[in-house]
Design a protein around this motif. Structure first.
Motif, PDB file in Angstrom:
ATOM      1  N   ASN A 125       0.814  -1.223   0.000  1.00 53.35           N
ATOM      2  CA  ASN A 125       0.000   0.000   0.000  1.00 53.35           C
ATOM      3  C   ASN A 125       0.848   1.273   0.000  1.00 53.35           C
ATOM      4  N   PHE A 126       1.950   1.289  -0.755  1.00 49.67           N
ATOM      5  CA  PHE A 126       2.813   2.452  -0.814  1.00 49.67           C
ATOM      6  C   PHE A 126       2.382   3.473  -1.860  1.00 49.67           C
ATOM      7  N   GLY A 127       1.327   3.153  -2.618  1.00 51.07           N
ATOM      8  CA  GLY A 127       0.845   4.099  -3.621  1.00 51.07           C
ATOM      9  C   GLY A 127       1.910   4.439  -4.648  1.00 51.07           C
ATOM     10  N   SER A 128       1.931   5.708  -5.069  1.00 51.65           N
ATOM     11  CA  SER A 128       2.874   6.127  -6.108  1.00 51.65           C
ATOM     12  C   SER A 128       4.316   6.133  -5.610  1.00 51.65           C
ATOM     13  N   SER A 129       4.528   6.156  -4.291  1.00 53.93           N
ATOM     14  CA  SER A 129       5.898   6.112  -3.759  1.00 53.93           C
ATOM     15  C   SER A 129       6.588   4.803  -4.105  1.00 53.93           C
ATOM     16  N   CYS A 130       5.797   3.775  -4.362  1.00 58.23           N
ATOM     17  CA  CYS A 130       6.367   2.464  -4.682  1.00 58.23           C
ATOM     18  C   CYS A 130       7.243   2.533  -5.925  1.00 58.23           C
ATOM     19  N   ASP A 131       6.798   3.286  -6.930  1.00 59.39           N
ATOM     20  CA  ASP A 131       7.544   3.355  -8.193  1.00 59.39           C
ATOM     21  C   ASP A 131       8.941   3.922  -8.004  1.00 59.39           C
ATOM     22  N   SER A 132       9.048   4.999  -7.222  1.00 55.26           N
ATOM     23  CA  SER A 132      10.365   5.607  -7.036  1.00 55.26           C
ATOM     24  C   SER A 132      11.270   4.727  -6.189  1.00 55.26           C
ATOM     25  N   LEU A 133      10.690   4.019  -5.203  1.00 45.93           N
ATOM     26  CA  LEU A 133      11.505   3.107  -4.407  1.00 45.93           C
ATOM     27  C   LEU A 133      11.973   1.913  -5.238  1.00 45.93           C
ATOM     28  N   LEU A 134      11.122   1.448  -6.149  1.00 42.16           N
ATOM     29  CA  LEU A 134      11.529   0.350  -7.021  1.00 42.16           C
ATOM     30  C   LEU A 134      12.658   0.785  -7.940  1.00 42.16           C
ATOM     31  N   GLU A 135      12.530   1.974  -8.528  1.00 47.31           N
ATOM     32  CA  GLU A 135      13.581   2.459  -9.417  1.00 47.31           C
ATOM     33  C   GLU A 135      14.892   2.643  -8.652  1.00 47.31           C
ATOM     34  N   ALA A 136      14.801   3.142  -7.422  1.00 44.46           N
ATOM     35  CA  ALA A 136      15.995   3.307  -6.613  1.00 44.46           C
ATOM     36  C   ALA A 136      16.622   1.962  -6.277  1.00 44.46           C
ATOM     37  N   PHE A 137      15.781   0.978  -5.995  1.00 41.96           N
ATOM     38  CA  PHE A 137      16.273  -0.365  -5.699  1.00 41.96           C
ATOM     39  C   PHE A 137      16.996  -0.941  -6.918  1.00 41.96           C
ATOM     40  N   LYS A 138      16.387  -0.809  -8.088  1.00 43.93           N
ATOM     41  CA  LYS A 138      17.027  -1.289  -9.312  1.00 43.93           C
ATOM     42  C   LYS A 138      18.342  -0.566  -9.564  1.00 43.93           C
ATOM     43  N   GLU A 139      18.344   0.753  -9.321  1.00 42.55           N
ATOM     44  CA  GLU A 139      19.557   1.534  -9.540  1.00 42.55           C
ATOM     45  C   GLU A 139      20.669   1.072  -8.609  1.00 42.55           C
ATOM     46  N   SER A 140      20.314   0.768  -7.369  1.00 41.97           N
ATOM     47  CA  SER A 140      21.323   0.300  -6.426  1.00 41.97           C
ATOM     48  C   SER A 140      21.880  -1.048  -6.845  1.00 41.97           C
ATOM     49  N   CYS A 141      21.072  -1.832  -7.556  1.00 40.43           N
ATOM     50  CA  CYS A 141      21.523  -3.156  -7.974  1.00 40.43           C
ATOM     51  C   CYS A 141      22.436  -3.116  -9.185  1.00 40.43           C
TER      52      CYS A 141
END
Length: 392
Positions: A125-141
């Motif tokens: 239930n993170f709403g639109s914040s989920c997208d930026s956290l996912l992109e950040a996670f991918k970037e860190s990987c």
């Protein structure tokens, strides 16, 4: 909402303190825990091997599980970080709000025997914040050779579960945990923003004379009739309804990127639902009632949110009732299909763990009855989920 740069740093905790901050040529060893298998790989040549051959040979995974008890626990905003020192791992969790809108965060890190860093991120239930956290996670990987779980995308509500792994940049486990704790605390300090805590009580009602007692049913209401006749014309309609809810994708008008707004066997409601919660010991069922759209959703979880089953019930006036299941447990299909066929419904399988059933409304069951049956069915639903040992 956290901005992308801050999110990148936060999710970069899974990349171990943004790599550079926690790994120097001469890391401090004062009061720190050194991972034995990492020491021999501290030269540049060894690091090159660790970041290529060992990771390439690793099998892709979906999650991290710890077999030992936590050696220590640290408090963070809205939650805690459990440290599993014997396994060189840690888990950060926090949540805010109640009922179906409960917002949750779960992250894990683990250093394997071949000095590979595994990490997971789960959002609810993170709403639109989920997208930026996912992109950040991918970037860190991208800092190493990694394997990201296929089709890891944020759902319409901002739910996500993703896994990746890369070479470990440091042999200082304490520094890894400190960075992981700091960044998890940064995310969790914002988790209460915009949380909906509205409560809605499931209406209690006397048994409806138009249906049989559903004490043994989990998904599909059993009509109080021995005549389950469905005409050829009605069967065509039911078949079509059962298959009408595949994954739906929209494309962003600016960059053309695909945007998933519902997964297989889900329905996108356009009105705001009333939240409800049902508890039975360590079991929890949350959901929403969409009175205007004649729909009910349920989220069934056992001993936390390790595995869950999402169900949707839709009353289609003058036609029938549609039942949809997204099964995260792998244990619902057999029961769901049996109940569908016992009610002479049309069964449809979207993917292995997502399926639907459209049933003729033989006795004209009203929406109020469908809602009142949710508590019984939720409690029955607990019985088909795998058993888990609750955490102390």
């Amino acid at each position: 909402m956290l901005n992308l740069k801050k999110n990148l740093y936060i999710a970069g905790a899974f990349a171990l303190c943004a790599l550079a901050a926690c790994s120097s040529d001469n890391p401090s060893s004062a009061g720190s825990t050194t991972m034995p298998n990492a020491t021999a790989e501290n030269s540049s040549s060894s690091e090159e091997v660790a970041s290529s051959s060992s990771i390439n040979s690793s099998e892709p995974k979906q999650d991290i599980f710890f077999a030992t008890a936590a050696t220590s626990v640290k408090k963070i905003a809205q939650g805690e970080v459990a440290i599993y020192g014997q396994e060189y791992g840690a888990e950060a969790s926090c949540s805010a709000g109640k009922y179906a809108s409960k917002k949750s965060y779960l992250a894990r890190i683990h250093i394997t025997e071949d000095n590979t860093m595994e990490r997971t991120l789960s959002l609810g239930n993170f709403g639109s914040s989920c997208d930026s956290l996912l992109e950040a996670f991918k970037e860190s990987c991208t800092s190493g050779l990694v394997n990201l779980v296929a089709d890891a995308n944020c759902s319409r509500n901002g739910n996500l579960k993703v896994f990746c792994y890369a070479s470990n940049p440091t042999n200082d486990f304490d520094a890894i945990v400190d960075g992981f704790t700091e960044q998890s605390d940064a995310v969790c300090s914002t988790i209460a923003d915009g949380v909906d805590s509205t409560e809605y009580d499931i209406p209690k009602s006397d048994p409806d004379s138009s249906i049989k007692a559903n004490s043994g049913r989990v998904f599909i209401i059993e009509p109080n009739t021995t005549n389950l006749e469905v005409s050829d014309e009605e069967r065509v309609t039911l078949d079509s309804l059962a298959a009408a809810f595949p994954q739906k994708i929209e494309y962003d008008e600016i960059d053309g990127m695909p945007l998933i707004f519902n997964m297989d066997a889900e329905y996108k409601f356009t009105t705001e639902g009333k939240k409800f919660i049902l508890n039975e010991d360590d079991n929890t069922c949350t959901g929403s009632i969409y009175q205007e759209e004649f729909g009910v959703t349920r989220h069934i979880a056992k001993y936390g949110d390790w595995r869950s089953t999402n169900t949707t019930t839709l009353l289609v006036p003058d036609i029938g009732i549609v039942y949809l299941v997204n099964d995260g447990t792998g244990s619902a299909k057999e029961v769901f299909q049996a109940e569908c066929e016992a009610t002479n419904g049309s069964y449809y399988e979207y993917i292995e763990m997502a399926f639907g059933c459209a049933v003729k409304n033989f006795t004209g069951i009203p929406f109020e009855t469908i809602v009142s049956e949710q508590e019984t069915m939720s409690r029955n639903n607990f019985n088909i989920l795998p058993e888990f040992t609750p955490r102390n």
